[in-house]
Design a protein around this motif. Structure first.
Motif, short mmCIF file in Angstrom:
data_model
loop_
_atom_site.label_atom_id
_atom_site.label_comp_id
_atom_site.label_asym_id
_atom_site.label_seq_id
_atom_site.Cartn_x
_atom_site.Cartn_y
_atom_site.Cartn_z
N GLY A 1 0.83 -1.19 0.00
CA GLY A 1 0.00 0.00 0.00
C GLY A 1 0.87 1.24 0.00
N VAL A 2 0.56 2.19 -0.87
CA VAL A 2 1.35 3.41 -1.02
C VAL A 2 0.43 4.62 -0.84
CG1 VAL A 2 2.79 4.79 -2.55
CG2 VAL A 2 2.95 2.29 -2.61
N THR A 3 0.89 5.59 -0.03
CA THR A 3 0.18 6.84 0.19
C THR A 3 1.16 7.99 0.05
OG1 THR A 3 -1.35 5.77 1.73
CG2 THR A 3 -1.25 8.17 1.79
N ALA A 4 0.75 9.04 -0.67
CA ALA A 4 1.61 10.21 -0.84
C ALA A 4 0.74 11.45 -1.00
CB ALA A 4 2.52 10.04 -2.06
N SER A 5 1.28 12.60 -0.57
CA SER A 5 0.55 13.85 -0.71
C SER A 5 1.54 15.01 -0.77
CB SER A 5 -0.42 14.06 0.46
OG SER A 5 0.26 14.05 1.70
N ALA A 6 1.11 16.10 -1.41
CA ALA A 6 1.93 17.30 -1.52
C ALA A 6 0.98 18.50 -1.55
CB ALA A 6 2.79 17.27 -2.78
N TYR A 7 1.24 19.49 -0.67
CA TYR A 7 0.37 20.66 -0.56
C TYR A 7 1.22 21.92 -0.44
CZ TYR A 7 -3.31 17.27 0.43
OH TYR A 7 -4.19 16.23 0.35
N TYR A 8 0.68 23.01 -0.97
CA TYR A 8 1.32 24.33 -0.87
C TYR A 8 0.33 25.31 -0.27
CZ TYR A 8 3.42 28.79 -2.19
OH TYR A 8 3.94 30.05 -2.15
N GLN A 9 0.83 26.17 0.61
CA GLN A 9 -0.01 27.12 1.34
C GLN A 9 0.54 28.53 1.15
OE1 GLN A 9 -0.38 27.01 5.90
NE2 GLN A 9 -2.14 25.83 5.18
N PHE A 10 -0.37 29.49 0.86
CA PHE A 10 0.06 30.86 0.60
C PHE A 10 -1.03 31.84 1.04
CE2 PHE A 10 -2.05 29.12 -3.07
CZ PHE A 10 -2.86 30.13 -3.56
N GLY A 11 -0.70 33.13 1.00
CA GLY A 11 -1.64 34.16 1.44
C GLY A 11 -1.20 34.74 2.77
N SER A 12 -2.17 34.95 3.67
CA SER A 12 -1.89 35.50 5.01
C SER A 12 -2.57 34.63 6.06
CB SER A 12 -2.41 36.94 5.12
OG SER A 12 -1.79 37.77 4.16
N ASN A 13 -1.87 34.42 7.17
CA ASN A 13 -2.44 33.59 8.23
C ASN A 13 -3.33 34.42 9.14
OD1 ASN A 13 -0.67 35.03 9.88
ND2 ASN A 13 0.85 33.39 9.96
N ALA A 14 -3.81 33.79 10.22
CA ALA A 14 -4.76 34.45 11.12
C ALA A 14 -4.17 35.67 11.80
CB ALA A 14 -5.26 33.45 12.16
N SER A 15 -2.83 35.79 11.85
CA SER A 15 -2.18 36.95 12.45
C SER A 15 -1.87 38.04 11.43
CB SER A 15 -0.88 36.52 13.15
OG SER A 15 -1.16 35.58 14.17
N GLY A 16 -2.22 37.79 10.17
CA GLY A 16 -1.96 38.76 9.12
C GLY A 16 -0.59 38.66 8.51
N GLN A 17 0.18 37.64 8.86
CA GLN A 17 1.54 37.47 8.35
C GLN A 17 1.51 36.75 7.00
OE1 GLN A 17 4.07 35.02 10.81
NE2 GLN A 17 5.92 36.08 10.15
N THR A 18 2.31 37.22 6.05
CA THR A 18 2.42 36.56 4.75
C THR A 18 3.05 35.19 4.94
OG1 THR A 18 2.68 38.68 3.63
CG2 THR A 18 3.38 36.72 2.43
N ILE A 19 2.47 34.17 4.26
CA ILE A 19 2.95 32.80 4.44
C ILE A 19 3.27 32.17 3.09
CG2 ILE A 19 1.78 32.36 6.62
CD1 ILE A 19 -0.42 30.97 5.04
N SER A 20 4.19 31.22 3.12
CA SER A 20 4.54 30.40 1.97
C SER A 20 5.08 29.09 2.51
CB SER A 20 5.59 31.10 1.09
OG SER A 20 5.97 30.26 0.01
#
Length: 451
Positions: free
Chosen positions: A265-284
């Motif tokens: 059994g094989v499981t894999a995932s890849a995600y990217y996150q961007f924008g601003s978090n709950a504190s208003g800080q720019t994220i990547s």
């Protein structure tokens, strides 16, 4: 509130009994789950000399479902509390800190296509509901916590034999306002249900596209959540949040894959996150994960995997690289002691988790798992200490006495380093180097089907 919910459940039950339709189907279920825990450093290491905690928590649920022509209804009420939380003569469940009685689910699903269409469906599901997709890493019902997780949302679901397309949206408000939509994102009681530091989203939208494979699935997710803007004032020397108009926008997108190839059994995932978090800080930020599980024989399987989430700051120091795993079930992935991405933070350092997992099925009723994790920080830790956080071992055994009654017991041990307890991580002075956690859980879950 409690009387109103119970009254609504009784009215629903009476209405179902009086519904005279040959296609109608009614289900009634209950769950009582008690869990006794010994916490000696669960969540974070304790300081030397600190005594461990022992308590028993209980989840009590009553659920009802009703299916008729082109519609479904679901209702789940639950009470969550610790034994002894209320003294024997005074009920304190109506206070903000001890509000254990709640509505877990209350939803309706409308079949927009006629039920004679057998291989396709287009449904609208509205109300309080659980969102649980793929392995539950980013969107999960957090079933391990006694209170679980739910969303007040609307969901359009198109599904065929091999494809599914879901569009969901939620918009939160504190009350029936006369003007404006400013949202106080810190609910009473400060229940930290997410890794947003106890900050609840103001609105959420997502698109989920999935395709069934021979023995698995592949999917694409795009999720956007918005948080109410704020500014901080100083009142008597203390920082106080004041909520403002406008929102911070954050987006998360990526792919998930899971399939069984004969014994592998094989499981894999890849995600990217961007924008601003709950504190208003720019994220990547990024999340990468891959693992395999091999069935050595019918009763035993073993596997290994690695999870990687980014953390820290960019070279300019203005962008956070800390990936937030949204509204998933961290207990199932990053160690059972919940040191990472649970209620206890670790300084947004990011995580590298190298692990092995084994499973033994000794007959149809008994199962045992033994997992080992080696944790590292994904970013630099000030002070010149190693990036290694420590090692965790998790042992769990389950026994199903019947279809209704089950027992589960577990023990976990964590060997931590000075990096884990450093000021910029968990910030624990004079911490013990070994932590323990043990539990015994008993679950009864009867169900009744009436046609």
């Amino acid at each position: 509130m409690k009387k109103h919910i119970l009254g609504g459940a009784i009215c629903l039950f009476i209405g179902v009994l009086s519904y005279n339709n040959s296609q109608a189907q009614f289900t009634l279920g209950a769950q009582l789950r008690t869990r006794t825990e010994l916490r000696d450093g669960q969540g974070s290491p304790l300081s030397l000399g600190t005594k461990p905690a022992i308590f028993t928590s209980q989840r009590s649920r009553l659920s009802a479902g009703f299916t008729g022509y082109r519609f479904k209804l679901g209702l789940t009420v639950q009470d969550v509390r610790v034994w002894g939380q209320d003294v024997s003569t005074i009920n304190r469940t109506t206070t903000a800190d001890n509000n254990g009685f709640m509505l877990q689910e209350a939803w309706a699903e409308i079949m927009l296509l006629d039920t004679t269409v057998k291989n396709k469906s287009l449904n609208l599901k509205i109300g309080r509901q659980e969102l649980n997709y793929d392995d539950g890493r980013l969107l999960g019902n957090l079933n391990w916590l006694q209170q679980g997780r739910r969303h007040d949302a609307a969901l359009i679901k198109y599904e065929s034999n091999s494809w599914m397309l879901h569009l969901g949206a939620a918009f939160n408000q504190n009350k029936e306002n006369a003007a404006g939509t400013i949202y106080n994102a810190t609910p009473p009681g400060n229940y930290t249900a997410t890794t947003n530091g106890g900050t609840q989203y103001k609105s959420l939208e997502f698109l989920y596209l999935g395709k069934k494979l021979a023995k698995g699935n592949i999917s694409f997710l795009f999720l956007a959540d918005q948080f109410n803007k704020f500014h901080t004032d100083s009142v008597n020397g203390a920082a106080v949040k004041t909520w403002d108009e406008g929102v911070y926008n954050r987006a998360t997108t990526g792919l998930f894959f899971n399939n069984q190839f004969d014994k592998l059994g094989v499981t894999a995932s890849a995600y990217y996150q961007f924008g601003s978090n709950a504190s208003g800080q720019t994220i990547s930020g990024e999340l990468l994960s891959a693992c395999f599980q091999y069935a050595v024989c019918k009763s035993f399987s073993a596997g290994a995997g690695v999870d990687y989430t980014t953390g820290g700051l960019s070279s300019s120091g203005r962008t956070s690289k800390a990936f937030d795993p949204l509204y998933g079930s961290p207990h199932a992935f990053w160690g059972l002691m919940d040191y990472f991405y649970a209620a206890n933070g670790f300084g947004n350092k990011g995580l590298q988790d190298y692990y092995i997992k084994t499973k033994l099925k000794a007959g149809p009723r008994f199962q045992m798992t033994l997992d080992g994790h080696e944790f590292f920080s994904s970013s630099y830790i000030p002070g010149g200490v190693t990036r290694r956080f420590g090692t965790e071992a998790d042992l769990v055994g389950t026994y199903a006495m019947s279809k209704v009654i089950s027992f589960e017991a577990g023990y976990s041990h964590f060997w931590n380093t000075a990096s884990l307890t450093a000021p910029s991580v968990k910030n624990i002075t004079n911490a013990q180097s070994n932590s323990n956690w043990a539990y015994l859980m008993i679950t009864l879950k009867p169900e009744l089907l009436l046609k």
